[in-house]
Write an enzyme that holds these catalytic residues in place. Structure first.
Site, PDB file in Angstrom:
ATOM      1  CB  THR A  15      -0.952   0.021   1.209  1.00  0.00           C
ATOM      2  OG1 THR A  15      -0.175  -0.085   2.412  1.00  0.00           O
ATOM      3  CG2 THR A  15      -1.954  -1.115   1.136  1.00  0.00           C
ATOM      4  N   GLY A  16       2.127   1.174   0.145  1.00  0.00           N
ATOM      5  CA  GLY A  16       2.979   2.365   0.080  1.00  0.00           C
ATOM      6  C   GLY A  16       3.086   2.885  -1.345  1.00  0.00           C
ATOM      7  CD  GLN A  18       8.902   4.056  -5.201  1.00  0.00           C
ATOM      8  OE1 GLN A  18       9.131   3.310  -6.149  1.00  0.00           O
ATOM      9  NE2 GLN A  18       8.796   5.369  -5.351  1.00  0.00           N
ATOM     10  CB  THR A  95      14.798  -3.328   2.099  1.00  0.00           C
ATOM     11  OG1 THR A  95      13.416  -3.660   1.984  1.00  0.00           O
ATOM     12  CG2 THR A  95      14.977  -2.199   3.087  1.00  0.00           C
ATOM     13  CD  GLU A  96      19.552   1.623  -1.190  1.00  0.00           C
ATOM     14  OE1 GLU A  96      20.758   1.421  -1.412  1.00  0.00           O
ATOM     15  OE2 GLU A  96      18.876   2.462  -1.812  1.00  0.00           O
ATOM     16  CD  GLU A 210      28.705  -3.275  -8.413  1.00  0.00           C
ATOM     17  OE1 GLU A 210      29.028  -3.342  -7.204  1.00  0.00           O
ATOM     18  OE2 GLU A 210      27.697  -2.680  -8.817  1.00  0.00           O
ATOM     19  CG  HIS A 247      26.153  -1.984  -5.371  1.00  0.00           C
ATOM     20  ND1 HIS A 247      26.143  -2.724  -6.525  1.00  0.00           N
ATOM     21  CD2 HIS A 247      25.001  -1.255  -5.394  1.00  0.00           C
ATOM     22  CE1 HIS A 247      25.042  -2.460  -7.209  1.00  0.00           C
ATOM     23  NE2 HIS A 247      24.343  -1.574  -6.547  1.00  0.00           N
TER      24      HIS A 247
END
Length: 299
Positions: A15-16, A18, A95-96, A210, A247
């Site tokens: 529901t947010g 994003q 999530t970060e 990377e 990162h």
């Protein structure tokens, strides 16, 4: 790890802002979203998706194999652990900045309950022409095209660029696997490489790596035995030693995790390593034309 249209997806944090935006995009593309989670809005519907108080309630009522998290860092651990306990088999953790101790708790719960974690800090998974889970622009036809080349990337932005270049060259993708940029990932480059090697719909693989860590070197050990053409690009060639670039996992200590170390390991395994993303599509075309089996036979 390769999502399919039949997979039932539960959106945690639907529901947010994003969660709403990307759930609508996922559904429009063909993703089978069967439930959303928000304890304060259980019993409602949102973007035509039923809302449940917990992942366990959703799984018990409508089922679900895949979960995707639009959850802020402070609440990520509880959401992920509860999803694993509920029987979710594949959990995409977008999530970060999740605290390290919480990430460890997530991985411990996943190992206990048999859940595959993709991420944290991943852009998600795409199966062009079928479905996607996460925040990748699967619905943009100039970026993703149905085909037979699998793409693995730690970076969502670089992964998008590579798929764009492949599509422009007329090369479609069988799957995109964004493993994420966290230093403690649930799915490694090698894990993704093994999945694409087993996939009958994948004829070649692109690895977007990377500097930092040893994932590409570990993947190279498996790549030695593969028969599918592989092309790799490693970001961070010019990064100063000992510096963290981009990162959280992109940090080099001594020679470990360096650009030179990764390139040497991959090339020794028969992977074609290119200098720029623009060189990936021509290298893939050449690899498919030549064939991995004949290349191995000549070594």
């Amino acid at each position: 790890m390769i999502v399919r249209k039949k997979d039932r997806v539960i959106v945690l944090g639907i529901t947010g802002k994003q969660g709403t935006f990307w759930t609508e995009k996922m559904i429009a593309y063909g993703t089978n979203v069967v439930a959303g989670i928000n304890p304060k809005r259980a019993g409602e519907t949102h973007v035509n998706v039923p809302i449940f108080a917990s992942t366990a309630d959703a799984v018990a009522t409508v089922g679900g194999e895949v979960g995707v998290m639009f959850i802020p860092p402070p609440m990520a651990k509880d959401a992920a652990v509860s999803a694993a306990q509920a029987g979710i088999k594949l959990l995409v953790v977008l999530t970060e900045h999740i605290p390290s101790q919480d990430v460890m708790a997530i991985h411990a719960a996943a190992a206990k309950h048999g859940t595959r974690i993709v991420g944290p800090n991943t852009a998600g998974l795409v199966t062009p022409g079928e479905c996607f889970v996460g925040i990748m622009p699967a619905f943009v036809p100039s970026v993703f095209k149905t085909g037979r080349v699998g793409v693995i990337s730690r970076s969502g932005s670089l992964g998008t660029l590579v798929c764009l270049n492949l599509t422009r060259a007329g090369i479609g993708q069988s799957a995109f696997i964004g493993i994420g940029g966290d230093p403690m990932l649930g799915t490694t480059t090698r894990d993704a490489l093994e999945a694409l090697d087993r996939d009958a719909g994948t004829d070649a693989v692109v690895i977007v790596g990377e500097i930092g860590g040893a994932m590409e070197e570990n993947a190279a050990e498996y790549a030695r035995e593969m028969r599918k053409p592989m092309v790799a690009f490693i970001a961070g060639a010019a990064a100063p030693a000992g510096k963290k670039m981009g990162h959280a996992g992109a940090i080099v200590t001594g020679n470990a995790g360096s650009y030179a170390s990764k390139r040497k390991a991959l090339e020794a395994a028969g992977v074609v390593v290119v200098d720029t993303p623009a060189q990936i599509a021509p290298a893939v075309t050449a690899g498919l034309r030549a064939g991995r089996v004949s290349a191995l036979a000549s070594q």
